[in-house]
Write an enzyme that holds these catalytic residues in place. Structure first.
Site, PDB file in Angstrom:
ATOM      1  CB  SER A  46      -0.907   0.007   1.238  1.00  0.00           C
ATOM      2  OG  SER A  46      -1.785   1.119   1.200  1.00  0.00           O
ATOM      3  CD  GLU A  47      -0.946   5.112  -3.480  1.00  0.00           C
ATOM      4  OE1 GLU A  47      -1.261   6.281  -3.711  1.00  0.00           O
ATOM      5  OE2 GLU A  47      -1.118   4.198  -4.308  1.00  0.00           O
TER       6      GLU A  47
END
Length: 213
Positions: A46-47
């Site tokens: 997840s960024e």
């Protein structure tokens, strides 16, 4: 029959191989986490700085500090790690993500991607890490319903919306079919709707190659 949003997510999950590092976008892509095969080790990124993300958190068991980039409460896999946002983007830009799964407003026959804003004057730009993923991920999979509410195809000859990336989309998983893009050629890998390939090509106003086994 045509796939539901959950059906599209489940179908994408079948094609993610063991050992892959995968980034999931907001919306339908987020659902992919809940359908990954249990016999494969797939590491979700997840960024916002999480590696080893799990599926959606069950209702009532949410950890208020554990969210993905789309602000959805998620779980964590054993060995999950957390890090600075800049390090997360370095993973994306440095070619360390095997697959990214994103939504789209339009995909062109050349594999150009438009998914961060429309041309409407009141459209709110929402690029996030999409450009970084489009350029840095080894494989770009798009999930979307094939037609807009007004019946217009989202796979087009040329994108009319601002581009996220050029010639970057490898596959589109839609409610009607799975499409593969290569050198300006669109191949149909699977058809879900009971529709002839020629009829679908007419609706898209594009040439489609039959690549079904």
């Amino acid at each position: 029959m045509r796939l539901t949003r959950e059906g599209i997510a489940a179908r994408v999950a079948q094609d993610i191989p063991h050992g892959s590092y995968v980034n999931l976008g907001i919306g339908v892509p987020t659902l992919v986490a809940d359908f990954l095969p249990s016999d494969r080790q797939i590491i979700l990124h997840s960024e916002n700085g999480l590696l080893g993300m799990g599926g959606t958190a069950p209702s009532g068991l949410e950890d208020k500090d554990l969210l993905n980039a789309g602000k959805i409460y998620v779980t964590e896999q054993p060995g999950a790690s957390y890090f600075h946002h800049a390090d997360s983007f370095a993973m994306m830009r440095g070619g360390h993500i095997d697959f990214c799964v994103m939504g789209a407003f339009q995909v062109s026959r050349n594999g150009d991607l438009a998914n961060w804003r429309t041309s409407a004057s009141d459209s709110i730009p929402s690029v996030g890490g999409a450009m970084d993923l489009a350029a840095g991920a080894r494989q770009v999979y798009v999930v979307m319903e094939l037609f807009t509410k007004s019946g217009e195809s989202k796979i087009v000859a040329n994108c009319t919306y601002p581009l996220t990336g050029t010639a970057c989309v490898d596959r589109v998983y839609s409610d009607y079919a799975i499409f593969e893009f290569s050198a300006g050629t669109i191949k149909v890998l699977e058809l879900f709707e009971p529709i002839e390939l020629s009829e679908l090509a007419d609706r898209l106003a594009l040439e489609l190659k039959d690549a079904r086994n």
